[in-house]
Scaffold this motif. Structure first.
Motif, PDB file in Angstrom:
ATOM      1  N   ASN A 144       0.827  -1.210   0.000  1.00 42.27           N
ATOM      2  CA  ASN A 144       0.000   0.000   0.000  1.00 42.27           C
ATOM      3  C   ASN A 144       0.856   1.252   0.000  1.00 42.27           C
ATOM      4  O   ASN A 144       0.412   2.301  -0.470  1.00 42.27           O
ATOM      5  CB  ASN A 144      -0.932   0.030   1.215  1.00 42.27           C
ATOM      6  N   GLY A 145       2.054   1.172   0.517  1.00 46.57           N
ATOM      7  CA  GLY A 145       2.937   2.325   0.595  1.00 46.57           C
ATOM      8  C   GLY A 145       3.803   2.527  -0.642  1.00 46.57           C
ATOM      9  O   GLY A 145       4.561   3.474  -0.716  1.00 46.57           O
ATOM     10  N   LEU A 146       3.677   1.639  -1.602  1.00 45.09           N
ATOM     11  CA  LEU A 146       4.478   1.741  -2.814  1.00 45.09           C
ATOM     12  C   LEU A 146       3.785   2.604  -3.860  1.00 45.09           C
ATOM     13  O   LEU A 146       2.553   2.649  -3.927  1.00 45.09           O
ATOM     14  CB  LEU A 146       4.697   0.348  -3.429  1.00 45.09           C
ATOM     15  N   SER A 147       4.573   3.240  -4.702  1.00 38.19           N
ATOM     16  CA  SER A 147       4.003   3.925  -5.854  1.00 38.19           C
ATOM     17  C   SER A 147       3.548   2.856  -6.850  1.00 38.19           C
ATOM     18  O   SER A 147       3.924   1.677  -6.736  1.00 38.19           O
ATOM     19  CB  SER A 147       5.042   4.840  -6.493  1.00 38.19           C
ATOM     20  N   LYS A 148       2.781   3.249  -7.829  1.00 38.08           N
ATOM     21  CA  LYS A 148       2.309   2.277  -8.829  1.00 38.08           C
ATOM     22  C   LYS A 148       3.472   1.605  -9.539  1.00 38.08           C
ATOM     23  O   LYS A 148       3.448   0.401  -9.767  1.00 38.08           O
ATOM     24  CB  LYS A 148       1.390   2.955  -9.840  1.00 38.08           C
ATOM     25  N   ARG A 149       4.492   2.388  -9.845  1.00 39.74           N
ATOM     26  CA  ARG A 149       5.652   1.832 -10.538  1.00 39.74           C
ATOM     27  C   ARG A 149       6.391   0.834  -9.649  1.00 39.74           C
ATOM     28  O   ARG A 149       6.782  -0.245 -10.097  1.00 39.74           O
ATOM     29  CB  ARG A 149       6.583   2.973 -10.944  1.00 39.74           C
ATOM     30  N   GLU A 150       6.599   1.204  -8.381  1.00 40.83           N
ATOM     31  CA  GLU A 150       7.278   0.293  -7.449  1.00 40.83           C
ATOM     32  C   GLU A 150       6.469  -0.981  -7.259  1.00 40.83           C
ATOM     33  O   GLU A 150       7.031  -2.077  -7.176  1.00 40.83           O
ATOM     34  CB  GLU A 150       7.480   0.972  -6.099  1.00 40.83           C
ATOM     35  N   LEU A 151       5.138  -0.857  -7.218  1.00 40.97           N
ATOM     36  CA  LEU A 151       4.278  -2.027  -7.041  1.00 40.97           C
ATOM     37  C   LEU A 151       4.373  -2.949  -8.254  1.00 40.97           C
ATOM     38  O   LEU A 151       4.485  -4.168  -8.104  1.00 40.97           O
ATOM     39  CB  LEU A 151       2.828  -1.603  -6.803  1.00 40.97           C
ATOM     40  N   ARG A 152       4.375  -2.398  -9.457  1.00 39.81           N
ATOM     41  CA  ARG A 152       4.514  -3.229 -10.658  1.00 39.81           C
ATOM     42  C   ARG A 152       5.844  -3.969 -10.647  1.00 39.81           C
ATOM     43  O   ARG A 152       5.916  -5.161 -10.963  1.00 39.81           O
ATOM     44  CB  ARG A 152       4.396  -2.374 -11.923  1.00 39.81           C
ATOM     45  N   ASN A 153       6.929  -3.267 -10.287  1.00 43.63           N
ATOM     46  CA  ASN A 153       8.245  -3.907 -10.226  1.00 43.63           C
ATOM     47  C   ASN A 153       8.267  -5.025  -9.196  1.00 43.63           C
ATOM     48  O   ASN A 153       8.826  -6.098  -9.436  1.00 43.63           O
ATOM     49  CB  ASN A 153       9.328  -2.883  -9.913  1.00 43.63           C
ATOM     50  N   HIS A 154       7.644  -4.783  -8.041  1.00 41.43           N
ATOM     51  CA  HIS A 154       7.595  -5.798  -6.996  1.00 41.43           C
ATOM     52  C   HIS A 154       6.797  -7.022  -7.474  1.00 41.43           C
ATOM     53  O   HIS A 154       7.222  -8.165  -7.274  1.00 41.43           O
ATOM     54  CB  HIS A 154       6.969  -5.225  -5.729  1.00 41.43           C
ATOM     55  N   GLN A 155       5.654  -6.789  -8.125  1.00 37.58           N
ATOM     56  CA  GLN A 155       4.832  -7.898  -8.612  1.00 37.58           C
ATOM     57  C   GLN A 155       5.578  -8.695  -9.680  1.00 37.58           C
ATOM     58  O   GLN A 155       5.482  -9.921  -9.729  1.00 37.58           O
ATOM     59  CB  GLN A 155       3.506  -7.361  -9.158  1.00 37.58           C
ATOM     60  N   ARG A 156       6.331  -7.997 -10.528  1.00 34.92           N
ATOM     61  CA  ARG A 156       7.123  -8.667 -11.559  1.00 34.92           C
ATOM     62  C   ARG A 156       8.171  -9.577 -10.915  1.00 34.92           C
ATOM     63  O   ARG A 156       8.363 -10.720 -11.331  1.00 34.92           O
ATOM     64  CB  ARG A 156       7.792  -7.604 -12.442  1.00 34.92           C
ATOM     65  N   LYS A 157       8.829  -9.083  -9.868  1.00 38.09           N
ATOM     66  CA  LYS A 157       9.824  -9.890  -9.157  1.00 38.09           C
ATOM     67  C   LYS A 157       9.175 -11.106  -8.511  1.00 38.09           C
ATOM     68  O   LYS A 157       9.748 -12.203  -8.521  1.00 38.09           O
ATOM     69  CB  LYS A 157      10.531  -9.054  -8.092  1.00 38.09           C
ATOM     70  N   GLU A 158       7.977 -10.936  -7.941  1.00 36.73           N
ATOM     71  CA  GLU A 158       7.276 -12.068  -7.327  1.00 36.73           C
ATOM     72  C   GLU A 158       6.934 -13.134  -8.366  1.00 36.73           C
ATOM     73  O   GLU A 158       7.076 -14.322  -8.104  1.00 36.73           O
ATOM     74  CB  GLU A 158       5.996 -11.594  -6.638  1.00 36.73           C
ATOM     75  N   ARG A 159       6.478 -12.711  -9.552  1.00 40.23           N
ATOM     76  CA  ARG A 159       6.135 -13.671 -10.616  1.00 40.23           C
ATOM     77  C   ARG A 159       7.374 -14.440 -11.070  1.00 40.23           C
ATOM     78  O   ARG A 159       7.322 -15.661 -11.263  1.00 40.23           O
ATOM     79  CB  ARG A 159       5.487 -12.956 -11.790  1.00 40.23           C
ATOM     80  N   ARG A 160       8.503 -13.731 -11.227  1.00 35.17           N
ATOM     81  CA  ARG A 160       9.740 -14.407 -11.632  1.00 35.17           C
ATOM     82  C   ARG A 160      10.177 -15.429 -10.592  1.00 35.17           C
ATOM     83  O   ARG A 160      10.586 -16.540 -10.936  1.00 35.17           O
ATOM     84  CB  ARG A 160      10.854 -13.382 -11.837  1.00 35.17           C
ATOM     85  N   ALA A 161      10.083 -15.055  -9.325  1.00 36.88           N
ATOM     86  CA  ALA A 161      10.461 -15.989  -8.258  1.00 36.88           C
ATOM     87  C   ALA A 161       9.536 -17.198  -8.242  1.00 36.88           C
ATOM     88  O   ALA A 161       9.997 -18.334  -8.058  1.00 36.88           O
ATOM     89  CB  ALA A 161      10.415 -15.275  -6.900  1.00 36.88           C
ATOM     90  N   ALA A 162       8.252 -16.989  -8.474  1.00 37.64           N
ATOM     91  CA  ALA A 162       7.297 -18.103  -8.493  1.00 37.64           C
ATOM     92  C   ALA A 162       7.591 -19.050  -9.665  1.00 37.64           C
ATOM     93  O   ALA A 162       7.503 -20.272  -9.521  1.00 37.64           O
ATOM     94  CB  ALA A 162       5.871 -17.581  -8.589  1.00 37.64           C
ATOM     95  N   LYS A 163       7.964 -18.494 -10.831  1.00 41.85           N
ATOM     96  CA  LYS A 163       8.309 -19.329 -11.978  1.00 41.85           C
ATOM     97  C   LYS A 163       9.552 -20.167 -11.697  1.00 41.85           C
ATOM     98  O   LYS A 163       9.617 -21.334 -12.058  1.00 41.85           O
ATOM     99  CB  LYS A 163       8.535 -18.459 -13.209  1.00 41.85           C
ATOM    100  N   LYS A 164      10.545 -19.560 -11.044  1.00 34.73           N
ATOM    101  CA  LYS A 164      11.771 -20.296 -10.701  1.00 34.73           C
ATOM    102  C   LYS A 164      11.458 -21.447  -9.750  1.00 34.73           C
ATOM    103  O   LYS A 164      12.001 -22.539  -9.898  1.00 34.73           O
ATOM    104  CB  LYS A 164      12.805 -19.360 -10.079  1.00 34.73           C
ATOM    105  N   LEU A 165      10.590 -21.187  -8.782  1.00 31.88           N
ATOM    106  CA  LEU A 165      10.211 -22.250  -7.837  1.00 31.88           C
ATOM    107  C   LEU A 165       9.456 -23.360  -8.538  1.00 31.88           C
ATOM    108  O   LEU A 165       9.614 -24.538  -8.214  1.00 31.88           O
ATOM    109  CB  LEU A 165       9.379 -21.684  -6.698  1.00 31.88           C
ATOM    110  N   ALA A 166       8.602 -23.015  -9.484  1.00 35.02           N
ATOM    111  CA  ALA A 166       7.818 -24.008 -10.203  1.00 35.02           C
ATOM    112  C   ALA A 166       8.710 -24.911 -11.059  1.00 35.02           C
ATOM    113  O   ALA A 166       8.418 -26.105 -11.225  1.00 35.02           O
ATOM    114  CB  ALA A 166       6.784 -23.318 -11.076  1.00 35.02           C
ATOM    115  N   LYS A 167       9.803 -24.349 -11.579  1.00 37.04           N
ATOM    116  CA  LYS A 167      10.733 -25.131 -12.393  1.00 37.04           C
ATOM    117  C   LYS A 167      11.577 -26.082 -11.550  1.00 37.04           C
ATOM    118  O   LYS A 167      12.015 -27.111 -12.034  1.00 37.04           O
ATOM    119  CB  LYS A 167      11.644 -24.213 -13.177  1.00 37.04           C
ATOM    120  N   ALA A 168      11.799 -25.727 -10.303  1.00 40.60           N
ATOM    121  CA  ALA A 168      12.677 -26.513  -9.444  1.00 40.60           C
ATOM    122  C   ALA A 168      12.047 -27.800  -8.985  1.00 40.60           C
ATOM    123  O   ALA A 168      11.014 -28.182  -9.130  1.00 40.60           O
ATOM    124  CB  ALA A 168      13.077 -25.706  -8.231  1.00 40.60           C
TER     125      ALA A 168
END
Length: 74
Positions: A50-74
């Motif tokens: 909630n304290g993030l700007s829209k841009r920071e939130l998009r970047n954070h969500q992108r990082k979460e998706r990448r981490a989830a994909k890496k976990l799914a591959k493992a």
């Protein structure tokens, strides 16, 4: 301190753990961030989605998706 606002323990207990983006702990008064005289024992700084700007939130969500994909591959 939650999203730049001095907060109580009740506010901390009411946070959804899934909304927390980062937690920083400043242990002593020698840290460059001098918040107030109540920070003699240190400060916990919590940044939430909630304290993030829209841009920071998009970047954070992108990082979460990448981490989830890496976990799914493992």
């Amino acid at each position: 301190m939650i999203d730049g606002v001095l907060s109580s323990q009740e506010a901390l207990m009411g946070l959804n753990p899934n909304d927390i983006v980062s937690i920083n702990i400043l242990k002593d008064a020698s840290d460059p961030l001098n918040l107030c005289n109540r920070s003699n024992n240190g400060v916990i700084i919590i940044k939430t989605k909630n304290g993030l700007s829209k841009r920071e939130l998009r970047n954070h969500q992108r990082k979460e998706r990448r981490a989830a994909k890496k976990l799914a591959k493992a």
